[in-house]
Design an enzyme around this catalytic site. Structure first.
Site, PDB file in Angstrom:
ATOM      1  N   GLU A  59      19.523   0.644   0.088  1.00 55.79           N
ATOM      2  CA  GLU A  59      19.393   0.192   1.603  1.00 55.79           C
ATOM      3  C   GLU A  59      17.643  -0.063   1.474  1.00 55.79           C
ATOM      4  O   GLU A  59      17.195  -0.963   2.238  1.00 55.79           O
ATOM      5  CB  GLU A  59      19.618   1.342   2.534  1.00 55.79           C
ATOM      6  CG  GLU A  59      21.268   1.483   2.840  1.00 55.79           C
ATOM      7  CD  GLU A  59      21.750   2.389   1.749  1.00 55.79           C
ATOM      8  OE1 GLU A  59      23.068   2.370   1.880  1.00 55.79           O
ATOM      9  OE2 GLU A  59      21.033   3.024   0.784  1.00 55.79           O
ATOM     10  N   HIS A  65      28.604   2.439  13.244  1.00 60.34           N
ATOM     11  CA  HIS A  65      29.036   3.844  12.960  1.00 60.34           C
ATOM     12  C   HIS A  65      28.129   4.762  13.453  1.00 60.34           C
ATOM     13  O   HIS A  65      27.630   5.626  12.711  1.00 60.34           O
ATOM     14  CB  HIS A  65      29.310   4.079  11.504  1.00 60.34           C
ATOM     15  CG  HIS A  65      30.560   3.272  10.809  1.00 60.34           C
ATOM     16  ND1 HIS A  65      30.647   2.188  10.609  1.00 60.34           N
ATOM     17  CD2 HIS A  65      31.890   3.863  10.621  1.00 60.34           C
ATOM     18  CE1 HIS A  65      31.702   1.856  10.336  1.00 60.34           C
ATOM     19  NE2 HIS A  65      32.535   2.552  10.031  1.00 60.34           N
ATOM     20  N   LEU A  89      -3.460   5.587 -16.073  1.00 59.10           N
ATOM     21  CA  LEU A  89      -3.936   6.623 -14.847  1.00 59.10           C
ATOM     22  C   LEU A  89      -3.426   6.603 -13.496  1.00 59.10           C
ATOM     23  O   LEU A  89      -3.458   5.533 -13.210  1.00 59.10           O
ATOM     24  CB  LEU A  89      -5.422   6.905 -14.830  1.00 59.10           C
ATOM     25  CG  LEU A  89      -6.148   6.982 -16.376  1.00 59.10           C
ATOM     26  CD1 LEU A  89      -7.643   7.023 -16.498  1.00 59.10           C
ATOM     27  CD2 LEU A  89      -5.703   8.362 -16.773  1.00 59.10           C
ATOM     28  N   ASP A  93      35.116  11.052   9.647  1.00 56.12           N
ATOM     29  CA  ASP A  93      34.196  11.004   8.401  1.00 56.12           C
ATOM     30  C   ASP A  93      32.943  12.114   8.503  1.00 56.12           C
ATOM     31  O   ASP A  93      32.656  12.423   7.212  1.00 56.12           O
ATOM     32  CB  ASP A  93      33.785   9.770   8.437  1.00 56.12           C
ATOM     33  CG  ASP A  93      34.538   8.599   7.734  1.00 56.12           C
ATOM     34  OD1 ASP A  93      35.600   9.136   7.071  1.00 56.12           O
ATOM     35  OD2 ASP A  93      34.298   7.234   7.872  1.00 56.12           O
ATOM     36  N   GLY A 127       1.975   3.690 -11.842  1.00 58.12           N
ATOM     37  CA  GLY A 127       2.232   4.844 -11.072  1.00 58.12           C
ATOM     38  C   GLY A 127       3.321   4.562 -10.099  1.00 58.12           C
ATOM     39  O   GLY A 127       4.176   5.610 -10.110  1.00 58.12           O
ATOM     40  N   LYS A 179      -7.777   1.450 -17.008  1.00 55.63           N
ATOM     41  CA  LYS A 179      -8.606   1.847 -15.364  1.00 55.63           C
ATOM     42  C   LYS A 179      -9.935   1.621 -15.643  1.00 55.63           C
ATOM     43  O   LYS A 179     -10.414   2.460 -16.613  1.00 55.63           O
ATOM     44  CB  LYS A 179      -7.841   2.968 -15.046  1.00 55.63           C
ATOM     45  CG  LYS A 179      -7.762   2.993 -13.631  1.00 55.63           C
ATOM     46  CD  LYS A 179      -6.897   4.307 -13.035  1.00 55.63           C
ATOM     47  CE  LYS A 179      -7.142   4.271 -11.617  1.00 55.63           C
ATOM     48  NZ  LYS A 179      -6.038   5.073 -10.900  1.00 55.63           N
ATOM     49  N   GLY A 216       0.735  -1.084   0.006  1.00 58.27           N
ATOM     50  CA  GLY A 216       0.112   0.019  -0.065  1.00 58.27           C
ATOM     51  C   GLY A 216       0.821   1.201  -0.210  1.00 58.27           C
ATOM     52  O   GLY A 216       0.475   2.258  -0.725  1.00 58.27           O
ATOM     53  N   SER A 222      33.049  -2.791   6.809  1.00 59.12           N
ATOM     54  CA  SER A 222      33.083  -1.843   7.884  1.00 59.12           C
ATOM     55  C   SER A 222      31.991  -2.360   8.911  1.00 59.12           C
ATOM     56  O   SER A 222      32.326  -2.089  10.099  1.00 59.12           O
ATOM     57  CB  SER A 222      32.405  -0.492   7.347  1.00 59.12           C
ATOM     58  OG  SER A 222      33.543   0.062   6.470  1.00 59.12           O
ATOM     59  N   ARG A 258      32.099   2.347  16.313  1.00 60.00           N
ATOM     60  CA  ARG A 258      33.341   2.069  15.803  1.00 60.00           C
ATOM     61  C   ARG A 258      34.432   2.061  16.483  1.00 60.00           C
ATOM     62  O   ARG A 258      35.392   1.258  16.294  1.00 60.00           O
ATOM     63  CB  ARG A 258      33.477   3.361  14.723  1.00 60.00           C
ATOM     64  CG  ARG A 258      34.754   3.219  13.735  1.00 60.00           C
ATOM     65  CD  ARG A 258      34.484   4.365  12.789  1.00 60.00           C
ATOM     66  NE  ARG A 258      35.659   4.197  11.492  1.00 60.00           N
ATOM     67  CZ  ARG A 258      36.815   4.633  11.397  1.00 60.00           C
ATOM     68  NH1 ARG A 258      37.242   5.551  12.571  1.00 60.00           N
ATOM     69  NH2 ARG A 258      37.561   4.394  10.646  1.00 60.00           N
TER      70      ARG A 258
END
EC number: 2.2.1.1
Length: 623
Positions: free
Chosen positions: A366, A416, A187, A424, A156, A244, A123, A345, A474
């Protein structure tokens, strides 16, 4: 999958009749509810009829059977037609469809897993394909079973970047057991979709991402049967040109009807028209699956040996996470790891080294990584652990939010965290992550402070339902717990205690060690403090915190490598609010930080040992 055999005319007509019954049910349900998306359902009627009553293999009365083909309705607003399918298949009573969106019905406005036929909630658009990729990856590489995965998307949602992250993933891992159906009904919600019916451009985009792409008339059951019957050694996208509101006279292919049910008089007339096209009421039975998925048990997964750390040794909790996960991987072949190209890392590379076949590199995507994990975890097939910098999980907040709605059991490790990462700079520093994960329903938020606690957190997370987040750091810090120390969710630890403690100091990770260093400084001034390690920020050990506060004149000081909003301080303040005589003083990062050495940054933002000692002095002298 068998080679394509053209269905006879009787079967084709039965599929057309089924599609029209699905249309009627969708219109009836949304009109009865007074809300919903009948036009979005009607564009998909033939697709759903062919999928569920010709192509897919499943047990209609056992929707979550592990051998079944999977289906994800990424365009979740078309939920009424999904519900109509399961009524047509015999799982739902048809009368229940008229309870759509009612508070005492399981048929929500969008699919949710309290429905046995829904594996993942949808949804929030653009997420279904990622979950389907996780299911397909699990089927091909972990279960090594013949079940296939189908995902229907609307045009869409193809504007969402997460869709294309999933498209890339499926191609990279050659998920030839995955079929995406693009319902190109032209649509969107408020305007036409950007490409409208430019089918060739959709095809080129899918092919550019490494998919076999087939354009079909989405209202031709014969073309759909043929397209679903094609077998390629790559994922397949069926690009269906649809309209549609198909079948609704006066509304088909017209704007401004998205999310609007038909008025009853109009619905009755349309239903009569569609009913006139149905030649037979006879229903098509679902085809059962091949039963070749292995039985899986992911309960009670325990570390094979205790933590192998000595008090005083130094290790970063991010490295302890990698070592713990690799170790837990030996306890169950259903522990899997996912990473977003940060494995050197986060130290998930240690898991990959020992269990290469159970490591999924998701690259720098991600949002998709979280969706993949959700898909892998469905039907209790695996126990996924995802890792990246904690800051980068914030871009997947919607996926994590939807994972909770999906009642998914996934584990996320964010490394981190805080200003203590040093040079960084702020783009890499997680300073909002505790606030984010604490807000997720039924989540568990671990914040281990040494290697032993980290190993215990990994083991506990593997056996805990819901979204688990493990926050790792870290810097290398000393081991403070013995190897047999018992850890439980919601159970804090008193790390330092004296009879005449003046203040309870609560820190976690780096700041717990700073609090212990502050205790040494204060001891020279004959000021003792009690130091608490919360271990889990959610749930919080309210009882121990209050007991400690009462033993230290009601004074609590929290210190955290996180912004003030939503972190440890607010969690503690919420836990003790209304308690007479208890005050909470908070130390946290107050503004966007900068690059620098970890010790310099801890000092600059007032969360190092000196700042803690100074705050304690202020509390003691204020009395």
């Amino acid at each position: 999958m068998e080679a394509y055999h053209k269905p006879d005319q009787q079967k084709l007509q039965a599929l057309k009749d089924t599609a029209n019954r699905l249309r009627i049910s969708s219109i009836q349900a949304t009109t009865a509810a007074g809300s919903g998306h009948p036009t979005s359902c009607c564009s998909a009627a033939e697709i759903m009829a062919v999928l569920f009553f010709h192509t897919m293999r499943y047990k209609a009365l056992d929707p979550r059977n592990p051998h079944n083909d999977r289906f994800v309705l990424s365009k979740g607003h078309a939920a009424p037609i999904l519900y109509a399918v399961w009524a047509e298949a015999g799982f739902l009573p048809e009368s229940e469809l008229l309870n759509l969106r009612k508070i005492n019905s399981d048929l929500d406005g969008h699919p949710v897993p309290k429905q046995a036929f829904t594996d993942v909630a949808t949804g929030s658009l653009g997420q279904g394909l990622g979950a389907a990729c996780g299911m397909a990856y699990t089927g091909k590489y972990f279960d090594k079973a013949s079940y296939r995965v189908y995902c229907m998307l609307g045009d869409g949602e193809l504007s969402e970047g997460s869709v294309w992250e999933a498209m890339a993933f499926a191609s990279i891992y050659k998920l030839d057991n995955l079929v995406a159906i693009l319902d190109i009904n032209r649509l969107g919600q408020s305007d036409p979709a950007p490409l409208q019916h430019q089918m060739d451009i959709y095809q080129k985009r899918c092919e550019a991402f490494g998919w076999n792409a087939v354009i079909v008339d989405g209202h031709s059951v014969e073309e759909l049967c043929k397209a679903f019957g094609q077998v390629k050694n790559q994922p397949t996208a069926i690009i269906a040109k649809t309209f549609k509101g198909r079948g609704i006279t006066g509304i088909e292919d017209k704007e401004s009807w998205h999310g609007k049910p038909l008025p009853k008089n109009m619905a009755d007339q349309i239903i009569q028209e569609i009913s006139g096209q149905i030649q037979s009421k006879k229903k098509i039975l679902a085809t059962p699956p091949e039963e070749d998925a292995p039985s899986v048990d992911i309960t009670n997964i325990r570390m094979p040996t205790p933590p192998n750390y000595k008090v005083g040794d130094k290790i970063a909790t991010r490295k302890a996470y990698g070592q713990a996960l690799a170790k837990l991987g030996h306890a169950s072949n259903r522990i899997i790891a996912l990473d977003g190209d940060t494995k050197n890392s986060t130290f998930s590379e240690l898991f990959k080294k020992e269990h290469p076949d159970r490591f999924i590199e998701c690259y720098i995507a991600e949002q998709n990584m979280v969706s993949i994990a959700v898909g892998c975890a469905t039907r209790d097939r695996t126990v996924p652990f995802c890792s990246t910098f904690a800051a980068f999980f914030t871009r997947a907040f919607d996926q994590i939010r939807m994972a909770a709605i999906s009642e998914s059991n996934i584990n996320l490790c964010g490394s981190h965290c805080g200003v203590s990462i040093g040079e960084d700079g702020p783009s890499q520093m997680a300073l909002e992550d505790l606030a984010m994960f604490r807000s997720i329903p039924m989540s568990t938020v671990f914040y281990p402070s040494d290697g032993v606690a980290t190993e215990k957190a990994v083991e506990l997370a593997a056996n805990t339902k819901g979204i688990c987040f493990i926050r790792t750091s870290r810097p290398e810090n000393a081991i403070i717990y013995k190897q047999h120390e018992d850890f439980q969710i919601g159970q804090a630890k008193v790390v330092l205690k004296n009879k005449d403690d003046q203040v309870t100091v609560i820190g976690a990770g780096v700041t717990l060690h700073e609090a212990l260093a502050a205790a040494d400084l204060l001891k020279r001034e004959k000021i003792n403090i009690r130091v608490l390690d919360p271990f889990t920020i959610k749930p919080l050990d309210k009882k121990l915190i209050l007991d400690s506060a009462r033993a230290t004149k009601g004074r609590i000081l929290t210190v955290e490598d996180h912004y003030y909003e939503g972190g440890i301080g607010e969690a503690v303040a919420s836990a003790v609010v209304g308690e007479p005589g208890v005050t909470v003083t908070r130390l946290a990062v107050s503004q966007v930080p900068r690059s620098g050495k970890p010790a310099e940054l801890l000092k600059m933002f007032g969360i190092d040992r000196d700042a803690i000692a100074q705050a304690v002095r202020g509390l003691v002298t204020r009395a």
